[in-house]
Design a protein around this motif. Structure first.
Motif, mmCIF file in Angstrom:
data_model
loop_
_atom_site.group_PDB
_atom_site.id
_atom_site.type_symbol
_atom_site.label_atom_id
_atom_site.label_comp_id
_atom_site.label_asym_id
_atom_site.label_seq_id
_atom_site.Cartn_x
_atom_site.Cartn_y
_atom_site.Cartn_z
ATOM 1 N N ASP C 108 0.821 -1.202 0.000
ATOM 2 C CA ASP C 108 0.000 0.000 0.000
ATOM 3 C C ASP C 108 0.862 1.261 0.000
ATOM 4 O OD1 ASP C 108 -2.223 1.848 1.904
ATOM 5 O OD2 ASP C 108 -2.875 0.731 0.146
ATOM 6 N N ALA C 109 2.012 1.180 0.663
ATOM 7 C CA ALA C 109 2.879 2.349 0.778
ATOM 8 C C ALA C 109 3.806 2.508 -0.424
ATOM 9 C CB ALA C 109 3.714 2.249 2.054
ATOM 10 N N GLY C 110 3.847 1.517 -1.323
ATOM 11 C CA GLY C 110 4.804 1.598 -2.418
ATOM 12 C C GLY C 110 6.230 1.621 -1.885
ATOM 13 N N ALA C 111 6.477 0.802 -0.892
ATOM 14 C CA ALA C 111 7.786 0.809 -0.246
ATOM 15 C C ALA C 111 8.701 -0.245 -0.839
ATOM 16 C CB ALA C 111 7.601 0.537 1.253
ATOM 17 N N VAL C 112 9.968 -0.213 -0.436
ATOM 18 C CA VAL C 112 10.862 -1.338 -0.695
ATOM 19 C C VAL C 112 10.824 -2.192 0.566
ATOM 20 C CG1 VAL C 112 13.205 -2.106 -1.185
ATOM 21 C CG2 VAL C 112 12.353 0.015 -2.197
ATOM 22 N N LEU C 113 10.596 -3.466 0.369
ATOM 23 C CA LEU C 113 10.439 -4.401 1.485
ATOM 24 C C LEU C 113 11.632 -5.351 1.477
ATOM 25 C CD1 LEU C 113 8.400 -5.299 3.687
ATOM 26 C CD2 LEU C 113 7.337 -6.754 1.966
ATOM 27 N N ASP C 114 12.405 -5.334 2.540
ATOM 28 C CA ASP C 114 13.641 -6.113 2.518
ATOM 29 C C ASP C 114 13.880 -6.731 3.884
ATOM 30 O OD1 ASP C 114 17.128 -5.361 1.612
ATOM 31 O OD2 ASP C 114 15.965 -7.204 1.517
ATOM 32 N N ASN C 115 14.675 -7.786 3.931
ATOM 33 C CA ASN C 115 14.947 -8.420 5.215
ATOM 34 C C ASN C 115 16.439 -8.706 5.366
ATOM 35 O OD1 ASN C 115 15.525 -11.373 4.448
ATOM 36 N ND2 ASN C 115 13.571 -11.004 3.440
ATOM 37 N N CYS C 116 16.814 -9.223 6.516
ATOM 38 C CA CYS C 116 18.239 -9.371 6.842
ATOM 39 C C CYS C 116 19.018 -10.246 5.872
ATOM 40 C CB CYS C 116 18.408 -9.944 8.252
ATOM 41 S SG CYS C 116 17.670 -8.918 9.516
ATOM 42 N N ALA C 117 18.334 -11.070 5.093
ATOM 43 C CA ALA C 117 19.053 -11.870 4.094
ATOM 44 C C ALA C 117 19.878 -10.962 3.195
ATOM 45 C CB ALA C 117 18.077 -12.689 3.260
ATOM 46 N N SER C 118 19.401 -9.731 3.040
ATOM 47 C CA SER C 118 20.075 -8.739 2.211
ATOM 48 C C SER C 118 21.525 -8.529 2.650
ATOM 49 C CB SER C 118 19.299 -7.431 2.337
ATOM 50 O OG SER C 118 19.508 -6.600 1.253
ATOM 51 N N ILE C 119 21.795 -8.720 3.951
ATOM 52 C CA ILE C 119 23.169 -8.577 4.436
ATOM 53 C C ILE C 119 23.701 -9.906 4.941
ATOM 54 C CG2 ILE C 119 23.057 -6.124 5.007
ATOM 55 C CD1 ILE C 119 22.501 -6.954 7.927
ATOM 56 N N SER C 331 18.888 -3.172 0.490
ATOM 57 C CA SER C 331 18.876 -2.047 1.431
ATOM 58 C C SER C 331 20.193 -1.285 1.505
ATOM 59 C CB SER C 331 18.498 -2.542 2.830
ATOM 60 O OG SER C 331 17.178 -3.001 2.837
ATOM 61 N N VAL C 332 21.304 -2.000 1.587
ATOM 62 C CA VAL C 332 22.583 -1.298 1.714
ATOM 63 C C VAL C 332 22.855 -0.451 0.465
ATOM 64 C CG1 VAL C 332 25.078 -1.587 1.895
ATOM 65 C CG2 VAL C 332 23.564 -2.940 3.342
ATOM 66 N N ASP C 333 22.552 -1.006 -0.695
ATOM 67 C CA ASP C 333 22.759 -0.237 -1.926
ATOM 68 C C ASP C 333 21.816 0.960 -1.997
ATOM 69 O OD1 ASP C 333 23.305 -3.388 -2.881
ATOM 70 O OD2 ASP C 333 24.771 -1.891 -3.536
ATOM 71 N N LEU C 334 20.589 0.768 -1.620
ATOM 72 C CA LEU C 334 19.636 1.886 -1.617
ATOM 73 C C LEU C 334 20.118 2.976 -0.669
ATOM 74 C CD1 LEU C 334 16.333 -0.196 -1.412
ATOM 75 C CD2 LEU C 334 17.006 1.241 -3.340
ATOM 76 N N ALA C 335 20.625 2.575 0.483
ATOM 77 C CA ALA C 335 21.114 3.554 1.454
ATOM 78 C C ALA C 335 22.346 4.277 0.915
ATOM 79 C CB ALA C 335 21.436 2.848 2.774
ATOM 80 N N ASN C 336 23.321 3.498 0.433
ATOM 81 C CA ASN C 336 24.559 4.101 -0.072
ATOM 82 C C ASN C 336 24.304 5.116 -1.167
ATOM 83 O OD1 ASN C 336 26.619 2.975 1.459
ATOM 84 N ND2 ASN C 336 26.738 1.138 0.192
ATOM 85 N N ARG C 337 23.378 4.789 -2.040
ATOM 86 C CA ARG C 337 23.134 5.647 -3.195
ATOM 87 C C ARG C 337 22.171 6.788 -2.876
ATOM 88 N NH1 ARG C 337 23.023 3.501 -8.405
ATOM 89 N NH2 ARG C 337 20.745 3.534 -8.454
ATOM 90 N N ASP C 349 18.878 -4.637 13.669
ATOM 91 C CA ASP C 349 19.598 -3.444 14.079
ATOM 92 C C ASP C 349 20.523 -2.998 12.964
ATOM 93 O OD1 ASP C 349 21.716 -2.506 16.926
ATOM 94 O OD2 ASP C 349 20.652 -1.351 15.421
ATOM 95 N N ALA C 350 19.973 -2.215 12.050
ATOM 96 C CA ALA C 350 20.781 -1.716 10.944
ATOM 97 C C ALA C 350 21.927 -0.854 11.448
ATOM 98 C CB ALA C 350 19.907 -0.928 9.971
ATOM 99 N N GLY C 351 21.723 -0.242 12.599
ATOM 100 C CA GLY C 351 22.781 0.590 13.164
ATOM 101 C C GLY C 351 24.022 -0.225 13.499
ATOM 102 N N PHE C 354 24.714 -2.664 9.450
ATOM 103 C CA PHE C 354 24.987 -2.115 8.115
ATOM 104 C C PHE C 354 26.392 -1.523 8.107
ATOM 105 C CE2 PHE C 354 20.718 -0.957 5.914
ATOM 106 C CZ PHE C 354 20.283 -2.246 6.076
ATOM 107 N N PRO C 355 27.022 -1.466 6.933
ATOM 108 C CA PRO C 355 28.266 -0.698 6.854
ATOM 109 C C PRO C 355 27.965 0.726 7.322
ATOM 110 C CG PRO C 355 27.817 -1.854 4.795
ATOM 111 C CD PRO C 355 26.597 -1.997 5.639
ATOM 112 N N ILE C 356 28.883 1.319 8.085
ATOM 113 C CA ILE C 356 28.584 2.598 8.711
ATOM 114 C C ILE C 356 28.262 3.679 7.676
ATOM 115 C CG2 ILE C 356 31.007 3.348 8.899
ATOM 116 C CD1 ILE C 356 28.144 3.948 11.458
ATOM 117 N N ARG C 357 28.944 3.640 6.523
ATOM 118 C CA ARG C 357 28.690 4.661 5.490
ATOM 119 C C ARG C 357 27.272 4.570 4.973
ATOM 120 N NH1 ARG C 357 31.901 6.717 7.543
ATOM 121 N NH2 ARG C 357 34.147 6.524 7.333
#
Lengths: 266, 573, 465
Positions: C108-119, C331-337, C349-351, C354-357
């Motif tokens: 409904d939100a048109g979001a990106v839905l991701d889980n820890c498998a991503s990292i 998620s990490v790529d979306l964040a980095n970019r 806990d992405a904090g 996730f890579p700090i950058r």
């Protein structure tokens, strides 16, 4: 050939998806209609004209339509997606999926391109006068049908996954590659004029890979056969000829097993 | 609740012998009634066909291997999924659709009930989660038991009462509907990388044959008086020459009589028969041939046997089956990716993408065999149309199969212009001999409604427009009094129902889904047997020593079963 | 009054041990039997002082103030609607009911839905997409496997009871001799505590497992003579010895972990491992399994596969179709970019991970952020709103998928602390609030105003009436 010139005047906050910026989509459309084409930023659709100035005229068909992109297209994805004919010149860096699934025509990027450049390319010419990131001329996730035709040329360096699941066509890299060249390849030709760190021809079934520079870590599954002279992208040289990957399945033709050929310039 | 009147349609209902008679169908409070008040909403069915909602006896739509099939095929979604309609959930996937697409597409076909073909008991909760998230259609699921360690041991010593007690426990624990058997013994052999190809090959360690397993399951099924018969996928699926195994297997039914209170007359249902009618010793046209006639000769003679077709639709699709060794074989034929899950003590699953390319001889031959089965079937109440979705093709292609059966012209046209080796297909199958044959709309209704419900023992819930039935009603744009000259219209009409009612709620109106939130049921059989201390002990013992979950966590808990509809079958009474 | 609850499934790792016995006294957990040290801690943590009992909102001075669930739900719903491309990431520690409810919200939100498998095991997914997954349930390993390989995986630390319940020590139906009837091979760049339990240890040069797998495959394809003297730091002799053990096995099983998933090549390492398994099946039965880290990280993969057709990195922003392409939609790529403009960190806990950058672009960066988690984790310390939820497996039940995708029915042993909501309840309320806000005219315009003074933190009714 008619030319539509688009100058990016406004940058998106996030990234733009421009899969409708192709000769096929522009052919036969007026400048106003082209300006109304959807370009999306996340879940919001905007008309192209809200981000760019559009001038010139399209051709009646894709083959007669040339598109020139000026300004900064660094944050724009999918330019040229699925095009069948015509030409696009991008005078900028550009983002992901440039020339993705293209079937014909010509794209030239005068700048760097991001990842997934030329994904599942089936034909045409795609030239990047700069560097690319990863997954260059590779297949979409899960699809065993990767690049099948056309010529993809990157004058600079590339990252990993060059021609993964390649079946046909030619990829030419002017500079270096990181790792994974022709992984799971079942045809096609890849030429890397610089160095590759490793994993060249890993799990490759069939095809030809030329490396003019050094490979730091050779796959154990490649066995030296002989030295041969080959003309590669117009230049003749002597190459050490290896066959492999001996750890992978290979088809037989007329009772003879066919391997992937890896040519290392001497 | 709302009243509806479907006016002036041509009703086709084999349960009442109605063959296209113009009549009104009235719906009130979710049921079919004799009449409604003047305030009833009118659905004008003039010039249209009205049938009961469709019933699918065998389709892989909910559960672990279906999901593994979705998960490992991103390319089944890319550029192959329709755009989301604004009032519906997203619809993703071509051969293995997401659960929303599954529910919507079945509704668009006018189907109200789908049987999930295979539920591994250990993973039953997964099946029930997907059933919960699949809109509109009622569903049931069949636990696979043909390679189950408990039953292999009981059948070895012909302990039918013990087998019955265990099978009953499984039906209750998994909220299952019927006993499903896939590649008897062979899938346990696959636990060691082996297989059972004939009905006399012994299962490693358990030292029992597929013949003994099948007979044991038939006896167990009748002992439990279940609504459906044993549902069987026999050994040697997909291999050239396998028709002999098929006939050997079918003959195992001889001497058995159905024992139930649900109107079921068969003791065995053999599924996706197309894959089991192959002659020859290779897939080359110089050797391969159809044996559908030989098999159907036997099927036609036996009254206590039902079958479903497993038609090939000539698509790129995904094969998925508990016949683990077959999938291993298939991946070596087409070199495509292969997923496998062996399930402790119980069964296995294999998944491989497959392209039935009409430019190949063999796909054309398989396509022909699937149609021959329906055309050879003398009693259409015993022969049901399926694609073993998604194995031989996606379920939303059913209307294309109807077209090929309803119209000889469409069928022959494909052989002449759509198959690259149409001549070779005619030479090596019976499709040429059947070139004039067509089925009627009435027979279509038998093969997709009345016959199916009867075989499942669900005649009082589905497949009929009798007064008092739950109102699952489909209205199609086909006029039986003015059949289309262009056979494409069959495919269009049956693939996009004009109107569809599910339990008396208008789901599709004017070809569009207007409501997908009506209640849907999970139908299951609550089997009650005499207390059996031996089996209770055996269960406790195997969970303690061999399973990796605690016995107390195995049975699906009530809160995880969506809107259960239990059919009680008590053999102690 | 003490009460012992048995057959409790543990919410720590992918082993999903379901034989725990939890003793409750007056609504508090006092003892846990059969769990490993980490599982044990999860239960006691639930009953300790310091639990978060209410949603909290970050104040301009950096402190946090309690707010109501309604206010937190309103903030989150508004954020999801307004953002052009919100990201919802996590789900390492929630139940499937919560994941299904989140799926509806994300669509409904048109979001990106991701889980820890991503990292984590995202690399495994990529390999499975490309080459399949010949696997089994853990009981097959217990009952049949006589050769077990842990490659790039260290269960002694990450899955403490794995070797005793499944891989090395159990006496199964056909493996009555337990560890003495099994050959255990460990392949790792370090001599780990798991390696101590092995009969054979191959010390692979880190980053070169791919070449080592190629050598194994050469042997399976009949090219043993062509294997070089040393591959990836392992001698040809050791390679051939390991291959002999494999070929002589009756049932070979490979467990693998982050050693393959996150050294160079990532998914290709897993891919070639799977292809080795295919090759071994020509000699003897062989299966492979990813050592999924969390007790229900397989959950979102399974649930979203049936809802959207993809297990992770699902971009729903197009609205028309779901789109997945890790590398772009991860998620990490979306964040980095800088490709997302709102972030929900849930059950993770992405904090910390996730890579700090990448995390710098999410937390405290000018895009609104919400953390949904029982504890004040690192992500919560930079979130605008922190919403506590019930701990699955302790305070609420639900279905969770073990590392081998077997669904385990989890139980609640105590009631949710302070009446906090479950993930499923929270996401359903967020969905309902989104419908109300949309009906009231809130639009997706990508505008987010941080300058909300203290006084504006009022109950929902006040704000929108």
């Amino acid at each position: 050939m008619n030319t539509v010139t688009i100058t990016m005047v406004k940058q998106p906050q996030l990234f733009l998806e421009a899969d409708l910026v192709t000769p096929d989509q522009f052919a036969g459309k007026s400048i106003e209609a082209i300006g109304a084409i959807d370009i999306s930023e996340g879940k919001i659709k905007y008309p192209l004209a809200s981000f760019a100035k559009i001038e010139g005229a399209s051709g009646a068909t894709a083959a007669e339509t040339k598109i020139v992109l000026n300004g900064d297209w660094t944050r724009v994805k999918r330019v040229g997606q699925k095009m069948t004919a015509g030409e696009i010149i991008i005078n900028s860096n550009v983002d992901m999926y440039t020339g993705g699934w293209m079937i014909g025509g010509k794209i030239t990027v005068n700048g760097n391109a991001d990842s997934f450049t030329g994904i599942a390319m089936a034909g045409g010419e795609l030239t990047i006068n700069g560097n690319c990131l990863n997954h260059v001329g590779s297949a979409y996730r899960g699809d065993w049908r990767g690049m099948t035709g056309g010529v993809l040329r990157v004058t600079g360096n590339v990252g990993n996954d060059i021609g993964t699941f390649m079946r046909g066509g030619t990829i030419i890299v002017g500079g270096d590659a990181f790792i994974h060249v022709h992984t799971h390849g079942e045809g096609g030709t890849i030429i890397v004029k610089g160095n590759v760190e490793g994993r060249v021809g890993g799990q490759s079934v069939k095809g030809d890979v030329f490396v003019n520079g050094k490979i730091d870590f050779m796959m154990p599954g490649y066995k030296y056969v002989d030295d041969v002279e080959k003309e590669v992208d117009g230049v003749k040289a002597v190459y050490a000829h290896y066959i492999g990957d001996l750890g992978e399945r290979h088809p037989t033709s007329k009772g003879v097993q066919i391997f992937t050929n890896l040519y290392l310039k001497k | 609740m709302t009243e509806y009147i479907i006016k002036n349609g041509c009703v086709i209902d084999p349960t009442q012998g109605i063959k296209g008679q113009k009549m009104d169908i009235c719906i009130k409070d979710g049921k079919i009634v004799d009449k409604v008040s003047k305030s009833a909403k009118v659905i004008d069915a003039t010039g249209k066909t009205v049938m009961a909602g469709g019933v699918d006896i065998h389709s892989h739509v909910a559960g672990p291997k279906v999901d593994a099939g979705r998960l490992f095929r991103p390319e089944d979604k890319l550029f192959k999924s329709p755009n989301r309609k604004s009032n519906l959930r997203m619809e993703m996937g071509y051969s293995v659709p997401s659960v929303s697409k599954t529910g919507y597409d079945y509704a668009r076909l006018g189907y109200g009930f789908v049987m999930e073909a295979a539920m591994p008991p250990l993973e039953a909760a997964h099946v029930h989660e997907e059933i919960r998230d699949t809109p509109i259609i009622d569903e049931a699921a069949m636990p696979v038991v043909g390679n189950n360690w408990f039953l292999l041991e009981y059948f070895k010593n012909h302990e039918i009462e013990n087998a019955g007690a265990y099978a009953s426990w499984i039906l209750n624990a998994t909220r299952g509907y019927a006993l499903k058997c896939v590649n008897p013994g062979g899938t346990e052999a696959w636990g060691w990388g082996l297989n059972c190809i004939t009905i006399h090959d012994k299962v490693p360690y358990f030292d029992i044959t597929p013949a003994e397993i099948v007979k044991g399951l038939i006896e167990t099924n009748e002992y439990l008086k279940l609504p459906h018969s044993l549902h069987l996928h026999s050994n040697n699926l997909g291999n050239p020459g396998n028709y002999t195994t098929t006939l050997d297997t079918l003959k195992l039914i001889e001497g058995y009589k159905p024992n139930n209170d649900f109107g079921r007359e068969q003791v065995l249902h053999h599924t996706h028969l197309q894959f089991h009618c192959y002659g020859g010793d290779s897939f080359k046209s110089s050797s391969f041939e159809s044996k559908s006639k030989e098999v159907m000769d036997y099927v036609n003679k036996q009254k206590n046997l039902t079958i479903d077709t497993g038609n090939v639709t000539l698509d790129e699709t995904t094969t998925m089956t508990a016949d683990g060794p077959f999938e291993y074989h298939l991946t070596h034929l087409n070199h495509l990716k292969w997923t496998n899950v062996d399930i402790e003590l119980e069964t296995a699953a294999g998944i491989v993408p497959f392209i039935y390319d009409p430019k190949t001889y063999i796909a054309g031959a398989q396509w022909a065999i699937g149609l021959e089965i329906s055309l050879f079937a003398k009693d259409k109440e015993r022969c049901f149309i399926t694609t073993d979705h998604p194995n031989a093709g996606p379920f939303w292609r059913y209307p294309r199969i109807y077209k090929w059966l309803l119209s000889a012209k469409a069928r022959n046209d494909l052989i002449d212009n759509g198959l690259k080796y149409g001549d070779k297909v005619r030479d090596t199958t019976y499709i040429g001999e059947l070139s004039d044959k067509e089925i009627s709309l009435y027979e279509l209704a038998q093969m997709t409604r009345s016959g199916v419900a009867k075989s499942l023992g669900l005649s009082n819930l589905y497949g009929s427009l009798k007064t008092g039935m739950n109102a699952n009603v489909a209205v199609y744009d086909i006029d039986p009094e003015n059949l289309p000259s262009d056979p494409e219209q069959y495919e269009t009409a049956f693939g996009n129902v004009f109107a569809f009612f599910k339990d008396g709620v208008l789901c599709i109106e004017d070809h569009e889904i207007v409501n997908y939130s009506m209640p849907k049921k999970t139908v299951w059989v609550n089997s009650i047997v005499p207390e059996n201390k031996q089996v209770e002990r055996d269960i406790r013992d195997k969970f303690l020593h061999s399973y990796t979950v605690d016995l107390e966590n195995y049975a699906v808990q009530e809160e995880h079963v969506h809107n259960p509809y239990a059919i009680k079958v008590d053999i102690t009474e | 009054m003490q009460e012992v609850i048995k057959h409790v499934a543990c919410p720590y790792c992918g082993s999903c041990c379901d034989d725990l016995e939890v003793t409750i006294d007056d609504g508090k957990i006092v003892e846990v039997k059969n769990a490993c040290i980490i599982g044990n801690e999860i239960y006691h943590h639930a009953s300790r002082e310091g639990r978060v009992g209410s949603p909290r909102r970050r104040q301009p001075d950096g402190t946090y103030k309690d707010i109501t669930y309604d206010e937190a739900i309103d903030f989150t719903a508004k954020m999801l609607i307004k953002a052009k491309k919100p990201l919802i990431f996590g789900f390492g520690s929630t139940n499937c009911e919560g994941m299904a409810a989140a799926g509806r919200v994300a669509e409904d939100a048109g979001a990106v839905l991701d889980n820890c498998a991503s990292i984590c095991h995202g690399s495994s997914f990529l390999a499975i997409f490309d080459t399949g997954y010949p696997s089994c349930t853990l009981g097959e390993v217990k009952n049949r496997a006589d050769v077990v390989i842990y490659w790039g995986s260290n269960p002694a630390h990450a899955h403490p009871r794995h070797m005793s319940r499944y891989g090395v020590f159990p006496r199964g139906f056909f493996t009555g001799k337990g560890a003495r009837g099994r050959k255990v091979i460990v392949v790792d760049p370090r001599y780990t505590d798991t390696a101590r339990c092995a009969n054979h240890f191959l010390q692979v040069q880190q980053g070169h497992d791919y070449e080592l797998f190629d050598a194994f495959r050469m042997v399976m394809h009949g090219y043993a003579a062509d294997v070089p003297a040393v591959v990836a730091g392992v001698s040809k002799e050791k390679i051939l010895e390991a291959c002999d053990i494999i070929k002589a096995g009756r049932y070979v099983h490979i467990f693998f972990g982050m050693g393959l998933c996150h050294s160079d090549g990532r998914n290709h390492n897993v891919d070639i491992a799977i292809n080795l398994v295919r090759d071994i099946n020509e000699y003897t039965k062989c299966t492979i399994m990813a050592m999924r880290g969390h007790y229900n990280i397989a959950g979102p993969g399974v649930v979203w596969a049936w809802q959207f057709g993809f297990p992770y990195c699902i971009d729903l922003s197009k609205g028309s179709v779901a789109h997945m392409n890790p590398g772009e939609t991860s998620s990490v790529d979306l964040a980095n970019r800088g490709e997302v403009d709102a972030f929900i960190n849930i059950g993770t806990d992405a904090g910390a991970h996730f890579p700090i950058r990448a995390f710098e672009k999410l937390g405290g960066s000018g895009i609104p952020m919400v953390t949904i988690d029982p504890s004040v984790n690192m992500a919560a310390t930079v979130s605008d709103v922190h919403i506590p939820v019930a701990i699955v497996g302790v305070e609420t039940g639900g279905i969770c998928y073990r590392m081998d995708n077997v669904p385990i029915q989890y139980r609640a042993v105590i009631k949710p602390y302070n009446g906090i909501l479950t993930d499923e309840q929270l996401f359903d309320k967020i969905y309902e609030r989104m419908q109300e806000l949309k009906a009231a005219g809130v639009e997706s315009d990508g505008k987010w105003d941080y300058a909300t003074p203290l006084a504006d933190v009022r109950p929902v009714k006040e704000v929108y009436e």
